[in-house]
Write an enzyme that holds these catalytic residues in place. Structure first.
Site, short mmCIF file in Angstrom:
data_model
loop_
_atom_site.label_atom_id
_atom_site.label_comp_id
_atom_site.label_asym_id
_atom_site.label_seq_id
_atom_site.Cartn_x
_atom_site.Cartn_y
_atom_site.Cartn_z
N ASP A 1 -3.74 28.95 -44.58
CA ASP A 1 -4.78 28.25 -45.35
C ASP A 1 -5.04 26.84 -44.83
O ASP A 1 -4.12 26.11 -44.48
CB ASP A 1 -4.34 28.13 -46.82
CG ASP A 1 -4.42 29.45 -47.55
OD1 ASP A 1 -4.57 30.49 -46.87
OD2 ASP A 1 -4.33 29.44 -48.78
N ASP B 1 -7.39 39.79 -49.88
CA ASP B 1 -6.20 39.00 -49.55
C ASP B 1 -4.96 39.87 -49.33
O ASP B 1 -5.04 41.10 -49.42
CB ASP B 1 -6.00 37.95 -50.66
CG ASP B 1 -5.41 36.65 -50.15
OD1 ASP B 1 -4.86 36.63 -49.04
OD2 ASP B 1 -5.48 35.65 -50.89
C1 GAL Z 1 -4.66 32.80 -50.07
C2 GAL Z 1 -5.94 32.70 -49.26
C3 GAL Z 1 -6.77 31.57 -49.83
C4 GAL Z 1 -7.08 31.85 -51.29
C5 GAL Z 1 -5.77 32.08 -52.06
C6 GAL Z 1 -6.03 32.52 -53.48
O1 GAL Z 1 -3.89 33.83 -49.59
O2 GAL Z 1 -5.62 32.49 -47.91
O3 GAL Z 1 -7.97 31.41 -49.09
O4 GAL Z 1 -7.91 32.97 -51.40
O5 GAL Z 1 -4.97 33.05 -51.44
O6 GAL Z 1 -4.85 32.71 -54.21
#
Ligand code: GAL
Length: 381
Positions: free
Chosen positions: A187, A130
């Site tokens: 997301d 991430d």
């Molecule tokens: C976001 C990501 C999500 C999830 C989340 C966890 O940045 O796009 O899919 O992994 O973080 O905190």
């Protein structure tokens, strides 16, 4: 270590984030593995079980290692890896290129080689990487290359799945990092609006290709607004909308990561996620890139065309408008003119029916947010 790409076709599996948020545990992962094996999801191709954010302790240990939270994972991560491997699955884990993960757990910045070695020791097969809390002065490209290099030298095959939400012209450099999938959007949420937004932005950039796949995010099909994740769970979608969502992700060749609770998923969702014709389009060995063909007189409807191994084509008809619509595709727009002496034999992937051979055009009436997906063979008349 193998020389082939770890996933020559877009990977499939399950991810904890959409439904379970920080409520993850050894019990949940093991029960999910059991349910996926029992329900035929593993044999349908869903092989990665991915534990997303919130699995670790809030701080590294005295040697600077990441450790699994013992309240959530009392036997440690290797135990979970051994359990899922024994069932025939692969294990995915989440990390972040910044100093903290998005949910505030320790990130891998300046610990890349140490963490990659740790993941290899536990038996991890897939790393979701991430983009939160990173030093503003270092481009995403550099940080992804760092972990890419660490993974390539950790002694284990670990599929590298970058998640930096499609920023910083990711399509131009992502292949140089060794990543085999990259998230291209913000997301997803459990709503039609979110599905529509991601699909439309993805169609603008037809760049998924063998070796590195454009990840449209975890599926929301089957959540019906029941997720524990306040960021993802909205009001839910209709069965029709979930069908269109899955057909879009499958046709466009996104990784397919189930995001609902597979232990309690409704039968219609299990049937959708294991639809053989849709999965054979998704897993087609050529991984052909889709293009968008217009349907006349309706700006909110379109056809996605995907070339398949052996000369067939997948045709996905999609109605994004809020009213039912009649969609007509002229074969001229596919390169098939009347003088060719050829037509298309249609197989309906959703109803498993064979409507026959068509020449020059094909029309279908679709409900609002509905779709029709066909496998078509070019035939002499
Ligand atoms: C976001 C990501 C999500 C999830 C989340 C966890 O940045 O796009 O899919 O992994 O973080 O905190």
């Amino acid at each position: 270590m193998q020389n082939q790409p770890l996933s020559p076709v877009p990977p499939m599996g399950w991810n904890s984030w959409n439904t379970f948020y920080d409520q993850i545990s050894e019990e949940l992962i093991c029960e999910t593995a059991d349910a996926m094996a029992d329900k035929g999801l593993l044999s349908a191709g869903y092989e990665y079980l991915i534990i997303d954010d919130c699995w670790s302790m809030r701080e590294r240990d005295q040697q600077g290692n990441l450790t699994a939270d013992p309240e959530k994972f009392p036997h440690g991560m290797k135990y979970v890896a051994d359990y899922v491997h024994a069932k025939g699955f692969k294990l995915g884990l989440y990390a972040c290129c910044g100093v903290r993960t998005c949910a505030g757990y320790p990130g891998s910045f300046e610990h890349e080689f140490q963490d990659a070695a740790q993941f290899a020791e536990w038996g991890v097969d897939y790393l979701k990487y991430d983009n939160c809390h990173r030093p503003a002065s270092i481009p995403s490209e550099i940080l992804c290359r760092r972990m890419g290099m660490a993974l390539r030298n950790c002694g284990r095959d670990i599929l590298f799945a970058v998640c930096q939400w499609g920023t910083e012209n990711v399509r131009e450099w992502i292949r140089s990092t060794g990543a085999q999938t990259f998230r291209s959007t913000v997301d997803i949420q459990d709503s039609w609006k979110s599905i529509e937004k991601i699909a439309l932005s993805r169609i603008e950039h037809p760049c998924s290709a063998p070796g590195c796949f454009d990840d449209m995010d975890i599926l929301v099909a089957g959540m019906y607004g029941r997720g524990m994740n306040p960021e993802t769970s909205m009001g839910g979608c209709t069965e029709e909308e979930y069908r269109t969502h899955f057909a879009l992700w499958a046709t466009l060749g996104s990784p397919l990561m189930i995001g609902c609770d597979v232990r309690t998923m409704p039968e219609e969702i299990l049937a959708l996620l294991t639809n053989r014709d849709l999965l054979s389009i998704h897993q087609d060995p050529e991984c052909g890139s889709c293009y968008k063909a217009a349907v006349y007189g309706n700006p909110d409807a379109f056809v996605l065309v995907k070339p398949l191994r052996g000369g067939d084509y997948a045709l996905g008809f999609f109605n994004f408008s809020d009213v039912p619509a009649n969609l007509t595709l002229n074969f001229w727009d596919l390169g098939l003119s009347a003088v060719s002496g050829r037509g298309l034999r249609f197989h309906d992937c959703l109803s498993n029916q064979d409507p026959g051979i068509f020449t020059e055009q094909f029309s279908v009436k679709l409900p609002s947010h509905g779709c029709g997906v066909y496998r078509c063979q070019v035939v002499g008349l």
